[in-house]
Design a protein around this motif. Structure first.
Motif, PDB file in Angstrom:
ATOM      1  N   PRO A   2       1.020  -1.066  -0.141  1.00  0.00           N
ATOM      2  CA  PRO A   2       0.409   0.034   0.326  1.00  0.00           C
ATOM      3  C   PRO A   2       1.072   1.202  -0.421  1.00  0.00           C
ATOM      4  N   ARG A   3       0.726   2.665  -0.576  1.00  0.00           N
ATOM      5  CA  ARG A   3       1.161   3.489  -0.902  1.00  0.00           C
ATOM      6  C   ARG A   3       0.858   4.426   0.302  1.00  0.00           C
ATOM      7  N   ARG A   4       1.515   4.802   0.903  1.00  0.00           N
ATOM      8  CA  ARG A   4       1.288   6.400   1.791  1.00  0.00           C
ATOM      9  C   ARG A   4       0.522   7.796   1.580  1.00  0.00           C
ATOM     10  N   GLY A   5       1.337   8.104   0.511  1.00  0.00           N
ATOM     11  CA  GLY A   5       0.539   9.273   0.174  1.00  0.00           C
ATOM     12  C   GLY A   5       1.932   9.891   0.173  1.00  0.00           C
ATOM     13  N   ALA A   6       2.820   9.852   0.524  1.00  0.00           N
ATOM     14  CA  ALA A   6       3.618  11.190   1.622  1.00  0.00           C
ATOM     15  C   ALA A   6       5.146  10.428   1.051  1.00  0.00           C
ATOM     16  N   ALA A   7       6.414  11.376   1.089  1.00  0.00           N
ATOM     17  CA  ALA A   7       7.405  11.438   0.217  1.00  0.00           C
ATOM     18  C   ALA A   7       8.712  10.877   1.793  1.00  0.00           C
ATOM     19  N   VAL A   8       9.961  10.575   1.433  1.00  0.00           N
ATOM     20  CA  VAL A   8      11.076  10.460   2.597  1.00  0.00           C
ATOM     21  C   VAL A   8      12.009  10.650   1.479  1.00  0.00           C
ATOM     22  N   ALA A   9      12.802  11.857   2.418  1.00  0.00           N
ATOM     23  CA  ALA A   9      14.254  11.877   1.611  1.00  0.00           C
ATOM     24  C   ALA A   9      16.136  11.608   2.416  1.00  0.00           C
ATOM     25  N   VAL A  10      16.785  11.251   1.845  1.00  0.00           N
ATOM     26  CA  VAL A  10      17.398  10.339   2.759  1.00  0.00           C
ATOM     27  C   VAL A  10      18.861  11.166   1.953  1.00  0.00           C
ATOM     28  N   VAL A  11      19.786  11.903   2.424  1.00  0.00           N
ATOM     29  CA  VAL A  11      20.296  12.673   2.415  1.00  0.00           C
ATOM     30  C   VAL A  11      21.933  11.816   2.640  1.00  0.00           C
ATOM     31  N   ALA A  26      10.956   2.392   2.223  1.00  0.00           N
ATOM     32  CA  ALA A  26      10.120   2.489   0.827  1.00  0.00           C
ATOM     33  C   ALA A  26       9.592   1.074   0.848  1.00  0.00           C
ATOM     34  N   ALA A  27      10.075   0.027   1.485  1.00  0.00           N
ATOM     35  CA  ALA A  27       9.212  -1.509   1.638  1.00  0.00           C
ATOM     36  C   ALA A  27       7.569  -0.861   2.567  1.00  0.00           C
ATOM     37  N   GLU A  28       7.988   0.164   3.156  1.00  0.00           N
ATOM     38  CA  GLU A  28       6.538   0.528   4.491  1.00  0.00           C
ATOM     39  C   GLU A  28       5.592   1.516   3.065  1.00  0.00           C
ATOM     40  N   GLY A  29       6.018   1.595   1.889  1.00  0.00           N
ATOM     41  CA  GLY A  29       5.172   2.432   1.198  1.00  0.00           C
ATOM     42  C   GLY A  29       5.149   3.355   1.139  1.00  0.00           C
ATOM     43  N   TYR A  30       5.980   4.601   1.377  1.00  0.00           N
ATOM     44  CA  TYR A  30       6.956   5.529   1.061  1.00  0.00           C
ATOM     45  C   TYR A  30       7.345   5.741  -0.519  1.00  0.00           C
ATOM     46  N   ARG A  31       7.288   7.185  -1.088  1.00  0.00           N
ATOM     47  CA  ARG A  31       8.903   7.621  -2.475  1.00  0.00           C
ATOM     48  C   ARG A  31       9.587   8.186  -1.255  1.00  0.00           C
ATOM     49  N   ALA A  51      12.298  -3.687  -7.521  1.00  0.00           N
ATOM     50  CA  ALA A  51      12.253  -5.159  -7.800  1.00  0.00           C
ATOM     51  C   ALA A  51      11.388  -5.717  -6.281  1.00  0.00           C
ATOM     52  N   ALA A  52      11.551  -5.424  -5.581  1.00  0.00           N
ATOM     53  CA  ALA A  52      11.113  -5.660  -4.383  1.00  0.00           C
ATOM     54  C   ALA A  52       9.624  -4.748  -4.438  1.00  0.00           C
ATOM     55  N   GLY A  53       8.931  -3.794  -5.511  1.00  0.00           N
ATOM     56  CA  GLY A  53       7.641  -3.289  -5.503  1.00  0.00           C
ATOM     57  C   GLY A  53       7.777  -1.746  -5.000  1.00  0.00           C
ATOM     58  N   GLY A  54       8.972  -1.178  -4.151  1.00  0.00           N
ATOM     59  CA  GLY A  54       8.840   0.168  -4.124  1.00  0.00           C
ATOM     60  C   GLY A  54       8.885   0.802  -4.781  1.00  0.00           C
ATOM     61  N   VAL A  55       9.243   2.185  -4.461  1.00  0.00           N
ATOM     62  CA  VAL A  55       9.638   3.185  -5.463  1.00  0.00           C
ATOM     63  C   VAL A  55      10.853   4.360  -4.643  1.00  0.00           C
TER      64      VAL A  55
END
Length: 247
Positions: A2-11, A26-31, A51-55
């Motif tokens: 399921p997609r969470r409709g939210a983003a995460v940034a990793v610097v 990503a596995a928890e549904g974040y872009r 490949a694992a279904g994430g974005v």
């Protein structure tokens, strides 16, 4: 997933801790948006997550450059609200004090401390407008203890810890969870394994007991746990180490 409709940034989405954090969120549904100095090196991480279904989207980023950090945050926040930002730039170097040049000291500070300031400020700029979020900083043993040969690294990491404290006190009342994680042990990376071999030989590496080095995925789970905390019980500082680590 399921997609969470939210983003995460990793610097600092490197091959180990940063990459594992990106995979977990990503596995928890974040872009997830990842940045590192050489953005082309993010291709394997992108392929693995997809490949694992994430974005996942990645690009080159120098965390020391103000405009680049601002543009990276705007990019990550453009399509979906930026819910979490993780600052994970390394800069771990060891030099005797007489071999620590002005350039080395300044560069390490720029990477590990100034980059954290720019990341935290630009994350806060967007989260304040939206009323909440998480900002997490990766620290090290050097955050609280300056070891032999670590004058540059410890100074920068101690500064990052103080920065995180200031942000936590200022932003907490605005529903923004700021946390600082002290990684107090060797992480199972090629860099750490090379150091062990150089210091003690190949046999020492072969003789390492199980779970002596920290797995990046285990560290990533800690970031996820912090992000899930309810605001009536936020953790500011979390130190992580293997069960047998001396401290």
């Amino acid at each position: 997933m399921p997609r969470r409709g939210a983003a995460v940034a990793v610097v600092g989405a490197g091959d180990f801790i940063g990459g594992a954090i990106a995979e977990k969120f990503a596995a928890e549904g974040y872009r997830v948006f990842g940045g590192r100095r050489n953005g082309d090196q993010l291709a394997p991480l992108k392929a693995k997550i997809e490949a694992a279904g994430g974005v996942f989207e990645g690009r080159s980023l120098d965390a020391r450059v103000e405009d680049q950090v601002a543009q990276f945050m705007a990019w990550a926040d453009a399509d979906q609200p930026l819910e979490a930002v993780i600052f994970n730039v390394g800069a771990n170097v060891n030099f005797p004090i007489l071999e620590t040049t002005d350039r080395v000291f300044r560069k390490v500070w720029e990477m590990a401390c100034q980059g954290g300031f720019l990341t935290g400020r630009e994350a806060a700029r967007r989260m304040l407008a939206r009323g909440g979020g998480s900002i997490f900083f990766t620290g090290a043993t050097a955050s609280v203890r300056g070891g032999v040969g670590y004058a540059a690294f410890a100074s920068a990491k101690a500064g990052l810890r103080a920065l995180a404290q200031s942000l936590a006190r200022e932003l907490g009342p605005h529903n923004i969870h700021v946390a600082h994680l002290i990684i107090d042990a060797g992480v199972d990376t090629a860099f750490v394994r090379q150091r062990i071999t150089a210091a003690r030989g190949e046999q020492a590496l072969e003789d390492l007991p199980p779970d002596t080095l920290m797995e990046p995925a285990s560290i990533a789970n800690a970031y996820w746990m912090l992000h899930q905390q309810t605001r009536d019980g936020w953790t500011f500082e979390l130190d992580l180490r293997p069960f047998a680590e001396t401290w």
